[in-house]
Enzyme design. Structure first.
Site, short mmCIF file in Angstrom:
data_model
loop_
_atom_site.label_atom_id
_atom_site.label_comp_id
_atom_site.label_asym_id
_atom_site.label_seq_id
_atom_site.Cartn_x
_atom_site.Cartn_y
_atom_site.Cartn_z
N ASP A 77 -8.40 66.66 -7.42
CA ASP A 77 -8.35 65.26 -6.99
C ASP A 77 -8.76 65.13 -5.51
OD1 ASP A 77 -7.80 62.56 -6.98
OD2 ASP A 77 -5.62 62.76 -7.23
N GLY A 119 -5.60 69.58 -4.95
CA GLY A 119 -6.38 70.19 -6.03
C GLY A 119 -7.72 69.52 -6.23
#
Ligand code: ADP
Length: 172
Positions: free
Chosen positions: A35, A33
């Protein structure tokens, strides 16, 4: 006076702000995602610094430099995984927004961009997450004079639509 809360739909890794917030996991060693996108755009220096932080508790926030990102800092916060709502998830999500803003102020940041924390793989209901995010940011800004602009950066259209729906709350 300029609005202190702005809404946009874009890739947070492109934002030229003092700090972007990362929806990290407790290891702070990268993930999928947003991150993963932040680590890819920042380059390996970010992971190296993250290794020195010894992880982060859910609801807390830690800061690093931004490396190859246009943003000067990354504030890593760990949102709660949604287990149905009886594990303190709403309070923990609220804490992510508050703690991230506190860390931003301590480091002299005037502009900060948030992704929609916990609403991806952590499955937090998007509507409730939107309400919590807006409420916490508004409450924080009431007593703060450092932050000039908070950007809510939506990536998926559903989140963007929900923030737009709640846009009235942005008006002071
Ligand atoms: P979490 O584990 O906290 O749920 P995710 O990264 O899975 O974190 O999702 C959080 C939110 O970040 C989701 O709404 C997702 O659409 C969004 N997102 C994913 N990539 C990006 C990006 N590059 N910029 C901004 N938001 C993103």
């Amino acid at each position: 006076m300029k609005n202190r809360i702005e809404l946009s739909q874009e890739d947070i890794t492109k934002m030229k702000v003092d700090a972007i917030v990362n929806a990290a996991n407790r290891s702070l060693l990268g993930g999928g995602g947003v991150d993963g996108a932040i680590h890819r755009a920042a380059g390996p220096g970010l992971l190296e610094e993250c290794r020195t932080l010894n992880g982060c508790n859910t609801g807390d926030a830690k800061i690093t430099k931004g490396y190859n990102l246009p943003a000067r800092f990354v504030i890593h916060t760990v949102g709660p995984v949604w287990y149905g709502g009886n594990r303190n998830e709403p309070a923990l999500l609220a804490s992510c927004y508050r703690k991230s803003l506190e860390v931003a102020v301590k480091n002299g940041c005037k502009t900060i961009a948030f992704p929609n924390i916990s609403t991806g793989v952590y499955r937090f209901p998007k509507e409730l997450a939107t309400e919590i995010a807006i409420r916490e940011v508004k409450n924080f800004l009431k007593d703060d004079k450092t932050i000039e602009t908070v950007y809510f950066v939506c990536f998926d259209s559903e989140n963007y639509r929900l923030y737009l729906k709640n846009i009235k709350q942005f008006i002071k």
